[in-house]
Structure formats: structure tokens, C-alpha cells
Write a protein that holds these residues in place. Sequence first.
Motif, PDB file in Angstrom:
ATOM      1  N   GLY A 249       0.460  -0.594   0.032  1.00  0.00           N
ATOM      2  CA  GLY A 249      -0.200  -0.315   0.468  1.00  0.00           C
ATOM      3  C   GLY A 249       1.257   1.262   0.199  1.00  0.00           C
ATOM      4  O   GLY A 249       1.765   0.880  -0.040  1.00  0.00           O
ATOM      5  N   SER A 250       0.330   2.791  -0.701  1.00  0.00           N
ATOM      6  CA  SER A 250       0.882   3.751  -0.255  1.00  0.00           C
ATOM      7  C   SER A 250       0.287   4.459   0.823  1.00  0.00           C
ATOM      8  O   SER A 250       0.597   6.258   0.039  1.00  0.00           O
ATOM      9  CB  SER A 250       1.616   4.178  -1.824  1.00  0.00           C
ATOM     10  N   ASN A 275      -1.245  -1.264  -9.165  1.00  0.00           N
ATOM     11  CA  ASN A 275      -1.327  -1.925 -10.026  1.00  0.00           C
ATOM     12  C   ASN A 275       0.001  -2.337  -9.982  1.00  0.00           C
ATOM     13  O   ASN A 275       0.899  -3.152 -10.650  1.00  0.00           O
ATOM     14  CB  ASN A 275      -0.673  -0.270 -11.325  1.00  0.00           C
ATOM     15  N   GLY A 276       0.873  -1.952  -8.922  1.00  0.00           N
ATOM     16  CA  GLY A 276       1.744  -2.667  -9.036  1.00  0.00           C
ATOM     17  C   GLY A 276       3.106  -1.931  -7.495  1.00  0.00           C
ATOM     18  O   GLY A 276       2.403  -1.400  -6.512  1.00  0.00           O
ATOM     19  N   GLY A 301      -1.369  10.918  -7.768  1.00  0.00           N
ATOM     20  CA  GLY A 301      -0.702   9.828  -8.902  1.00  0.00           C
ATOM     21  C   GLY A 301      -0.125   8.737  -8.642  1.00  0.00           C
ATOM     22  O   GLY A 301      -0.661   7.864  -7.264  1.00  0.00           O
ATOM     23  N   ARG A 302      -0.005   7.714  -9.488  1.00  0.00           N
ATOM     24  CA  ARG A 302       0.606   6.249  -9.757  1.00  0.00           C
ATOM     25  C   ARG A 302       2.220   5.745  -9.099  1.00  0.00           C
ATOM     26  O   ARG A 302       2.838   6.645  -9.110  1.00  0.00           O
ATOM     27  CB  ARG A 302       0.401   5.520 -10.569  1.00  0.00           C
ATOM     28  N   ILE A 303       2.870   4.981  -8.172  1.00  0.00           N
ATOM     29  CA  ILE A 303       3.411   4.445  -7.337  1.00  0.00           C
ATOM     30  C   ILE A 303       4.686   4.395  -8.480  1.00  0.00           C
ATOM     31  O   ILE A 303       5.708   4.805  -8.016  1.00  0.00           O
ATOM     32  CB  ILE A 303       3.116   3.097  -6.382  1.00  0.00           C
ATOM     33  N   THR A 319       1.049  -8.359  -8.247  1.00  0.00           N
ATOM     34  CA  THR A 319       0.835  -7.869  -6.373  1.00  0.00           C
ATOM     35  C   THR A 319       2.036  -8.887  -5.785  1.00  0.00           C
ATOM     36  O   THR A 319       2.170  -9.737  -5.180  1.00  0.00           O
ATOM     37  CB  THR A 319      -0.326  -9.047  -6.486  1.00  0.00           C
ATOM     38  N   GLY A 320       3.580  -8.749  -6.937  1.00  0.00           N
ATOM     39  CA  GLY A 320       4.698  -9.885  -5.971  1.00  0.00           C
ATOM     40  C   GLY A 320       5.253  -9.292  -4.917  1.00  0.00           C
ATOM     41  O   GLY A 320       6.403  -9.951  -4.386  1.00  0.00           O
ATOM     42  N   VAL A 321       4.753  -8.135  -4.432  1.00  0.00           N
ATOM     43  CA  VAL A 321       5.707  -7.422  -2.807  1.00  0.00           C
ATOM     44  C   VAL A 321       5.528  -7.999  -1.800  1.00  0.00           C
ATOM     45  O   VAL A 321       7.356  -8.173  -1.439  1.00  0.00           O
ATOM     46  CB  VAL A 321       4.865  -6.245  -2.358  1.00  0.00           C
TER      47      VAL A 321
END
Length: 459
Positions: A249-250, A275-276, A301-303, A319-321
Motif C-alpha cells: 500500500g501507499s 497497479n504494482g 498519482g501512481r506509484i 501483486t508480487g510485493v
Amino acid sequence: MQATLTKPKSGSKDAFVSKFMQDLAAKNPGEKEFHQAVQEVVESLVPVLERHPEFKKAKIMERIVEPERTITFRVPWTDDKGEIHIQRGYRVEFNSAIGPYKGGLRFHPSVNLGILKFLGFEQIFKNSLTTLPMGGGNGGCDFDPKGKSDAEVMRFCQSFMSELFRHIGPNTDVPAGDIGVGGREIGFMFGQYKKLTNRFDSVLTGKGLNWGGSLVRPEATGYGCVYFAAEQLATRGDGFKGKRVAVSGSGNVAQYAVEKVTQLGGKVVTMSDSNGYIVDEDGINAEKLAFMLDLKNVKRGRIKEYVSKFPKAQYHEGTGVWSVKVDVALPCATQNELSGKDAEALIKNGCVCVAEGANMPSTAEAVEIFINKKILFAPGKASNAGGVATSGLEMSQNAIRMNWSREEVDRHLHNIMKSIHKTCVENAKEYGQPGNYVMGANIGGFMKVATSMMDQGLV
Ligand code: NDP
């Protein structure tokens, strides 16, 4: 995210769980996340019900899974082009045995009754664990704030509050933020509540500092989660210093979890959005986090834009975090974001502690793996309770019409997280499962609510 239920095991205790879950599923069809949340709690409470037959006789379990009140309503709003949209709003007022309903509002296209019931149900136990007088509730709407202008978000929030206002109040129900609901949305909703009622009530928490908010509320869930994980590590004579940490998450919770880990000497190497995810081997330090806060809270914005600014970091779609090698994992995005496979990968890579910043981010399968492998695993209802606890502190400050200093609020928050940790450890031990924080949290949260329900008669 996909929910997974574990099969109740065989045996007489499990026959009770099985029958209970069958009845619940029949009465609440299709509400997968709600079933998942209830199953975990019921499984933990079997030994409590054996020790307290009075709870069984009074049907406390059957009563506690039925919300006291559920409200759904139409939310019409107009976009900037003049097009009309109709959303569905909800408030689930789940349990008021120990105080006014209290819990978040979520604005996300995935919102449905099953998700809000899971959140409201967890909130009952979480709020009880904080030691503050707050009942459990939750609500939200299938509105997507992403890509909307401030004017669109304002018109939507005003329409949402035009119905919600008649159901809430400082001694009735006090909503807060959650996914998609931050300071901007709380502000628009508070303005509309005030206009409709002509009252400056403590009816929402997460308010702006100039108009009744509390210092440390924005930071509280993330900080609280890290304080809890630090207590867990301390049980093994360890701490965050030198640890590699994965945060997912962010948003609000993730941002301040990253800040606190860094302050305690750990190195956060990942953050993500839907998204990633990014991997930054040098660690997401204060300067990089400031960029992230501006990117997410101001520019929206997006990460992946992080790697344009910090090119040594890498961006991966998907989703490979949890495949990144870390010592500690803090899932802070959403429900069921960490699967059984992810749990195996974390353990294989040497992860020793998982503390949930989000609500129910680990699937039932993942939780079972963590517990069996004796990982220090903290369920969200314990480790993310710092957010609602500080909301409770915001209500206290509003009631006495005073503001406490940052240090004072942070001290209360830290003490509350330590106390929740102690409650979990003691209850797990008392019921013969030392180190099982899931059981400890469920039992600790349940006892106060159940005895209060007994005291108040059949209502
Ligand atoms: P925010 O809206 O601020 O942030 C949510 C973050 O999670 C974003 O990075 C978002 O990415 C990501 N996310 C949301 N949905 C998905 C999804 N389906 N798949 C992958 N990533 C997703 O919310 P919060 O930080 O407030 O809440 C995060 C979690 O913490 C939730 O589970 C919430 O219930 C829980 N929580 C929050 C509290 C609070 O005080 N705010 C208190 C206690 C628990 P994107 O931007 O792409 O959508």
C-alpha cells in the motif's frame, strides 16, 4: 481480492463452528469477507464459550454477528460534465454495548454489504481492545474517488452526508476515514453535516487540526502498527534496528508505517498500489517518503512515478510485493492481499514478524501458516487499532474542548498499543495458546463486549 475460508476441523468443538458457520452463510448469502471474519473469531472463542456457558445460553454469539441496524441509501451526484451518477451508500451500526458506534467510511468501487459487515464486525473487537468506550460500526459507498476532481468529490460527499447525517451523532455513531476517505473527504462531509444540523458536533474523526482534529490522528494507524510490531519483536529480545521491512500500500496507513519503521532504525524496501510495487534496496528514507506523500496525497498519482524520481529503485507491475526478501512484513493495503503462497514465500525468505496495518489483509490460509510456523503474527484488529484509538482521543479532546500536544497524544497511542499487546499475550496464554495473537485479540476484545451485553439484557 479473493476470500478463502479454511474448512473447520473435525471434532465436537469444530462441529459447533461448522453449524454456526452454515447458519451464518445461509442467513448472509454471498458475503464472503463477512463469513471469513466471523469464522476466525468463532474458532478462537470455542474455549471461552466452554468456560462461560452463560454466554452460550444468552446466545451472545448469535446476537453479536447480527448488526443492530443496517442502513442503505441512494447517493445521487453530478459530475463536472453535468452527467448524473447514482451510488449506493451504507452504514452498518453493528454493536453499541460499550459505546457509540465507531468505525470507518470506505469509498471504493468494490464496496458492498459483505465487506462493510466484515469491517464493522472486526471493529467491535478492535474498539474493545483499545480500552476506550467505543462500539463497532462501519460504512461507505461504491463511489471511486480516483480520477475525480475536488469539485466532484465535494458534490458526492455532500450528497452522501445529506442522508447519513440523520443516523449519526456524537453519542450515537461517529464515523472516520478508511480507504478512499482521507482529510479532504472528512472535511466535505463535516461541512455538510454542520449545514444540515446547525451543530458543530464531534460527529466525525480525522478532522482538520483547525476545526477539532487531533494531532497524530493521520499518523496513528501506521505508527500504532509499528509500535505493536516492536512489542512483538521485543518478546524475542529483538527490535526494528537493522531490519529489512516490506510495506504494502501507499495510502494513509502505509505512509506512516514507513515513517515510524525508519525512525526506529529499520529499512523499508517496498511500497505498492493497486497497479504494482516498487523495490528500493537503499530504503525509503524521509526524503523519499516526502516525495511519496506528495505523489499520493496531493498529485494523486501512481506509484510507478517513484522510479522516475529515484531511478535506482525498481517498479514491478502486479501483486508480487511479498516475494521480496524481508525480516518484517506490514500489509497495509486491503483485505486478502496476502495469500497462503505469499505467506510461504515470506517464511522461506526469513521473515519473522507480520503485523497487519490493513484490515484482514492475510487470507485464512495465510494466517494458519503463520500461526503453525510460529511467526510473530498480529491480526489487524490488534495491530491497526491505533487509528481508532486516536479517533477516541480526538473525541475526548472535543468533549473537553481542549487540544493535547503531539507528545501527549503519541504517548497515549503508544501506551494503548502496549496495552493491546499485553492483552493479546495474556489471553492467549490463559487459554493455552501462548504466542497466538489471533486468539488473544479475539478473546480479549470479546470478553468486555460479551459481559456488557449480558449486563444490558436482551436488546
Ligand atoms: P488509503 O485509501 O489511504 O490507501 C489504500 C492503499 O491500498 C492504496 O495504496 C491503494 O492503492 C491500496 N489498495 C486499495 N485497494 C487495493 C486493492 N484492491 N489491491 C491492491 N491495493 C489496493 O486507505 P488506508 O491507508 O486508510 O487503509 C488501508 C487499509 O488499512 C484498509 O484495509 C483499511 O481498512 C485499514 N485501516 C485504515 C485505518 C485508517 O485509520 N485509515 C484504520 C485501521 C485500518 P490505489 O491507490 O491504487 O487504490
